[in-house]
Each structure stands twice: as C-alpha cells, then as structure tokens.
Design an enzyme around this catalytic site. Sequence first.
Site, PDB file in Angstrom:
ATOM      1  CE  LYS A   1      -3.540   2.321   2.738  1.00 26.20           C
ATOM      2  NZ  LYS A   1      -4.482   2.255   3.855  1.00 26.20           N
TER       3      LYS A   1
ATOM      4  CD  GLU B   1       9.155  -6.231   7.110  1.00 23.77           C
ATOM      5  OE1 GLU B   1       8.933  -5.104   6.586  1.00 23.77           O
ATOM      6  OE2 GLU B   1       8.948  -6.472   8.305  1.00 23.77           O
TER       7      GLU B   1
ATOM      8  N   GLY C   1      -4.917  -1.917   4.798  1.00 25.00           N
ATOM      9  CA  GLY C   1      -4.135  -3.038   4.269  1.00 25.00           C
ATOM     10  C   GLY C   1      -4.802  -4.380   4.518  1.00 25.00           C
ATOM     11  NE  ARG C   2      -6.627  -3.812  10.619  1.00 27.51           N
ATOM     12  CZ  ARG C   2      -5.965  -2.683  10.772  1.00 27.51           C
ATOM     13  NH1 ARG C   2      -4.773  -2.543  10.214  1.00 27.51           N
ATOM     14  NH2 ARG C   2      -6.462  -1.686  11.478  1.00 27.51           N
TER      15      ARG C   2
ATOM     16  CD  GLU D   1      -1.959  -4.423  11.240  1.00 26.59           C
ATOM     17  OE1 GLU D   1      -0.771  -4.772  11.362  1.00 26.59           O
ATOM     18  OE2 GLU D   1      -2.483  -4.234  10.139  1.00 26.59           O
TER      19      GLU D   1
ATOM     20  CG  HIS E   1      -5.582 -36.412  16.109  1.00 29.04           C
ATOM     21  ND1 HIS E   1      -5.775 -37.625  16.709  1.00 29.04           N
ATOM     22  CD2 HIS E   1      -6.551 -36.293  15.173  1.00 29.04           C
ATOM     23  CE1 HIS E   1      -6.809 -38.241  16.143  1.00 29.04           C
ATOM     24  NE2 HIS E   1      -7.294 -37.450  15.201  1.00 29.04           N
TER      25      HIS E   1
ATOM     26  CE  LYS F   1       5.503  -1.225   9.932  1.00 31.65           C
ATOM     27  NZ  LYS F   1       4.555  -0.519   9.063  1.00 31.65           N
TER      28      LYS F   1
END
Length: 544
Positions: free
Chosen positions: A206, A212, A267-268, A353, A384, A508
């Site tokens: 965005k 990253e 963004g999400r 978030e 399990h 960050k």
Amino acid sequence: MTDITETSAWAALAEHQAELAGRHLRELFADDPGRAERMTVTAGDLYLDYSKHRVTAETVRLLTALADAAGLRGRIDAMFGGEHINVSEDRAVLHTALRAAPGERLVVDGQDVTADVHAVLDEMSAFSDRVRSGEWTGFTGKRIRTVVNIGIGGSDLGPAMAYEALADYADAGIGARFVSNIDPADILGVLAGLDPEETLFVVSSKTFSTQETLTNAKVARQWLVERLGDDKAVSRHFVAVSTNAERVADFGIDTDNMFGFWDWVGGRYSFDGAIGLSLMIVIGPAGFREMLAGFHAVDEHLRTAPFEANMPVLMGLLGIWYTDFFGAQTHAVLPYSQRLARFPAYLQQLTMESNGKSVRADGAPVVVQTGEIYWGEPGTNGQHAFYQLLHQGTRLVPADFIGFAEPFADASADGPGMQDLLNANLFAQSSALAFGKSAEEIAAEGTPAALVPHKVMPGNRPSSTILAPKLTPSVLGQLVALYEHIVFVQGTIWGIDSFDQWGVELGKVMAKDLVPALTGAEPAAEAPDPSTAALVRRYRELRG
Ligand code: F6P
C-alpha cells in the site's frame, strides 16, 4: 464519547451473566429443545447455528440492546456512507466499496468511489486475461507460469490465504507463490525453484515503503536481471500494486504496470481490491468477481438485517459476551477444510491489528478487554493436537467451527466418504464440547472409580457452527466479509478506532535504527537499552 461500560445495557448484561454463569448448556437445551432450530441465522450461503452458546433469548435481547447503546446502526451507515470513521488517520473506511456493484454510485470527498473501483477492476481483469491467455509473455517470449506476490501483512495474508482456499479454481496453468518475511530463507527458498523466464513478480505494498517488501523485491529484481542478462527484462516481469505511484516509479517499475487503490482501504481489508491481483491471475476475473459478489451479499446482510438476525452482529456480540463478561482470553477458529489452513492466520491480522487497542477513538483509556485473539488449525489436525485443552482444560475457549457440505472439488473427488467422516468429526466435537460426559455416565460404563475424574468431560464449552454448501469463490468472500464485520461490530462496542495500527510503528523505526549496531558500523552501546546492547554484542560475537 460514552463509556460503554457505564451504560444500563452493560450493567444489565453483567447482572444477567451472574444468573447464567451457573447454568449448563445441558440445562438450557433441556428447558428449551427448540433452541436448536431457533438459534440459527442465514446470510447468503452461510448458515450459523449459535444454539450451543451460553445464551438465552434474553441474552440476545440484552446484547442487541448493547449494540443499540453503542450506536451500531449509525456506525454501519457511517462506514458505508464514507464518513471518516478512521478518526486517528482522518480517513473514510470503504472496503465495502471494493465489492459494490457497478451501478451503486458512492461519492466520497468529491470522488466517485464506485467508478474508481470498477476502473481498477477492469484494468486488473484485462491484465489478468493477457497473462492467462499467454498474450503477455516474459522478456524471452515465454508464457508466465508462476506469479510471485511480494508483500507482507495485509499485502500478503489475504491473497495467500485465498489462493490456497481457491486452489481448485486455478484454471490457467498458472501457480502462485508468496514471499513476505525479511528472513532470506523466504525469498531465496521461493526463487530457488523458479524459472525466471516464466515468472511474474507482483510487488504489493500500500505504502511502497515497507522494508521487508522492498528488500525482497530488490533481491528478486537482481535475481531476474542476472539470469536474463538485461535490465529491460524488469518491465516484463515486475508489476506493482500500491497507492503510491511516485515510490513505485522510484523503485523502477513502470507505472503503466501499476494497479492502484486508495487510502480508504486498510491493508488488512484490501485483497478484494488490487492486492488480490495474483489471485485474479490464477483463478481468472470471473472467479474473482464471483468472490466480490459473495463479499457484497454479506455487506448487504450487515446493512439490512435486524440485529437479532444479523450474523456478523450476533457473532461480534457473542465475542464481547465471552471476552468481557466471562473473561475468555482467546477464541479458536476451526475450519473443517484443509483449504482454509491459512484462514486463522489471516483472521489474526484482521482482528488483532484492528482491535488490539487500549484507548478509545477519543483517546480515553478503555476499561475492559479489547481485541479477540483468534487462533486455530484445520480440523481434524487440531483434534489430535490442542483439543484436549478445549475439552478438559481450565480455560474457557469459545470456538467457531466452519464446515462445508461438499468436498473441495467435484463430489467425485471425495475419497471413500471422506467428506462425511470429516464433518462427523466437526459435529462430534462441537457436541462433546457443549454437552460433555458426566461422572455418573462414565461410572455407569464400568470405569474404575480412580479413573472417573480423569475421564469427565465437563462440557458447557460454547461454539458457533457455520455451514456452507461448498468452498466456492463466493462463499470465501462471504466468510471473509463476515469476519471483517464481526471485527467492526466489536470495535464499535468498545468505541475504538479499528482502522489504524499505530502500535506497529515503533518497532519498525527501532529496527531500522539498530541495523548499524548489528552490522558493526556503530558500537553495540548505541542500542536503545542495556539488555538489547548485550544481545547485540552477543550476536556480533556469534556472527564472528
Ligand atoms: O504491519 C503494519 C502494516 O502497515 C499492515 O497494516 C500492512 O498490512 C502491512 O504493514 C504492509 O504494509 P504495506 O502494504 O504498506 O507494505
């Protein structure tokens, strides 16, 4: 802003909880067997059974009264109308516009939002068709066989989850890979298996400033140029998805090959827009639009259904009921579909978030727990692994079971009755959680007395069951919209801004500042605190 905990609706719920806390789901069903049929809601193709919750009709009445007290109806209208409900960033919150039908005109801040959305969807569709048909080729003239989405957080989790969920709809012989982590193992691991001539990178960010993503994209570009031997190859193998054309151009990607979105898409909340480009290339524009129609069906349901028959409202309120009145700490999401393996991880960003906040929108501290912690694995694997704690542990963990009538692909793909076995497990688990097995029942089976306490299944552990016919693109869209709106409902009750994420910023900045100390360009003592300085020294010793 009113503090929701000071309303009479909150006080009434607290009082009601005190009465209900001692009652077992066995009793609630014995008193009212009809609840199994009545405590159900349908939204699009989704069917919700919430009868196995520690609620009565009175609880639902009190919870919906809480929603009224929080002004939920007005907030829903404000969101759909494009008001700036993201107050800390002074932005509209319009992910619902990403799936609005072409004729639904919405002008916000002077912009015709629906027209903009459809213009980008059309550009994405045209580009996807070119890649899928082989008209768009790589630099050496070969067809694209793999799309690599480079992004992180909302620019990764949505398309990565949906790609896996809709793997059966990949019909053009194109696969996708996803790179997100700054750990070199991620990008290098993906590149190792790829043919550069047949690979298209979609750099999704965005802001186009995320460390990253830009680092991984640089590594990918260098890998490509080294192998194809020409800088000019980049324009055939790199496209961008971003709101920031200037930074895309600075990075060296032709802005003709950029697909845009807007600051009113968080963004999400973005993979149903341009961030879903990699998914669209794989499943095709028609499948993507079918997914959008699924989202839209649940948007309309949220907007129009009365609260007591409104799936996201009810599920959001149930989350509040357990978090704030029963002290539940987490919430398990248990999809009985291997295809939804990444769904819990996707939901983690969505809920944590969005609602992991300790101040209200007006800056005042919140006084109750906020932000549900979702976690989970697909059934039956989870059974399990961690279900032991769900059944007999000391914690209350409300759960969402999600199941599908038909197997992942054609009914013919069902291994000998496997879908029935899968769903038998789902139904058995939710029943065992709710009703358990008493000491008397266990003793009556001839169990030695010393073993009885170990085998008691307390029950009274609440769950929702969501059933849908099949995991189609539309149903996936419906499920995602359902959870988006659950998060919105909860944020509204808590009075927080669910659409900012200031809490991720400090780390960050600090990581960036710490790099010189790690590389040795600065002394370790430059680290921000003595513990970190000692760790950096140790790290540098280990690095030699
Ligand atoms: O982690 C914070 C965050 O800003 C998320 O909200 C976002 O989804 C992610 O980083 C990626 O951001 P961008 O799309 O700008 O690269």
